[in-house]
Design a protein around this motif. Structure first.
Motif, mmCIF file in Angstrom:
data_model
loop_
_atom_site.group_PDB
_atom_site.id
_atom_site.type_symbol
_atom_site.label_atom_id
_atom_site.label_comp_id
_atom_site.label_asym_id
_atom_site.label_seq_id
_atom_site.Cartn_x
_atom_site.Cartn_y
_atom_site.Cartn_z
ATOM 1 N N LEU A 49 0.836 -1.195 0.000
ATOM 2 C CA LEU A 49 0.000 0.000 0.000
ATOM 3 C C LEU A 49 0.875 1.251 0.000
ATOM 4 C CD1 LEU A 49 -2.926 1.000 0.161
ATOM 5 C CD2 LEU A 49 -2.666 1.065 2.632
ATOM 6 N N GLY A 50 0.649 2.120 -0.923
ATOM 7 C CA GLY A 50 1.414 3.365 -1.009
ATOM 8 C C GLY A 50 2.786 3.224 -1.643
ATOM 9 N N SER A 51 3.077 2.058 -2.202
ATOM 10 C CA SER A 51 4.408 1.841 -2.771
ATOM 11 C C SER A 51 4.702 2.793 -3.934
ATOM 12 C CB SER A 51 4.578 0.390 -3.213
ATOM 13 O OG SER A 51 3.642 0.061 -4.220
ATOM 14 N N LYS A 55 8.374 5.277 -5.466
ATOM 15 C CA LYS A 55 9.069 4.953 -6.707
ATOM 16 C C LYS A 55 10.028 6.079 -7.055
ATOM 17 C CE LYS A 55 5.842 1.790 -8.755
ATOM 18 N NZ LYS A 55 4.861 1.494 -9.762
ATOM 19 N N GLY A 56 11.249 5.722 -7.352
ATOM 20 C CA GLY A 56 12.255 6.704 -7.744
ATOM 21 C C GLY A 56 12.896 7.425 -6.573
ATOM 22 N N VAL A 57 12.560 7.062 -5.357
ATOM 23 C CA VAL A 57 13.137 7.705 -4.177
ATOM 24 C C VAL A 57 14.289 6.846 -3.665
ATOM 25 C CG1 VAL A 57 12.721 8.449 -1.803
ATOM 26 C CG2 VAL A 57 10.964 8.795 -3.550
#
Length: 74
Positions: A49-51, A55-57
């Motif tokens: 959840l909330g993945s 992304k990209g962090v």
């Protein structure tokens, strides 16, 4: 054997008070099982959840920035 046959053969012959005890026992067990299933299902539903937010962090860079913020607040 279907439910009706099961009832007629095993449940119907026993006294009403014992039938009520059986209902109570089944109800209690179903409530416990339902609570266990719900808890387990909820935990599994949270996976990922909330993945998309992450992304990209770069995780290490993010943690380092948080730590730097705390150093300024102290």
């Amino acid at each position: 054997m279907n439910i009706e046959q099961l009832y007629q053969q095993y449940i119907n012959p026993i006294p009403a008070t014992e039938q009520l005890e059986l209902i109570s026992l089944i109800s209690k067990k179903l409530i416990v099982k339902s609570e266990q299933d719900r808890k387990q299902r909820r935990l599994v539903e949270l996976e990922g959840l909330g993945s998309e937010i992450w992304k990209g962090v770069n995780a290490q860079k993010y943690v380092d920035e948080l730590r730097d913020e705390w150093n300024y607040r102290l």
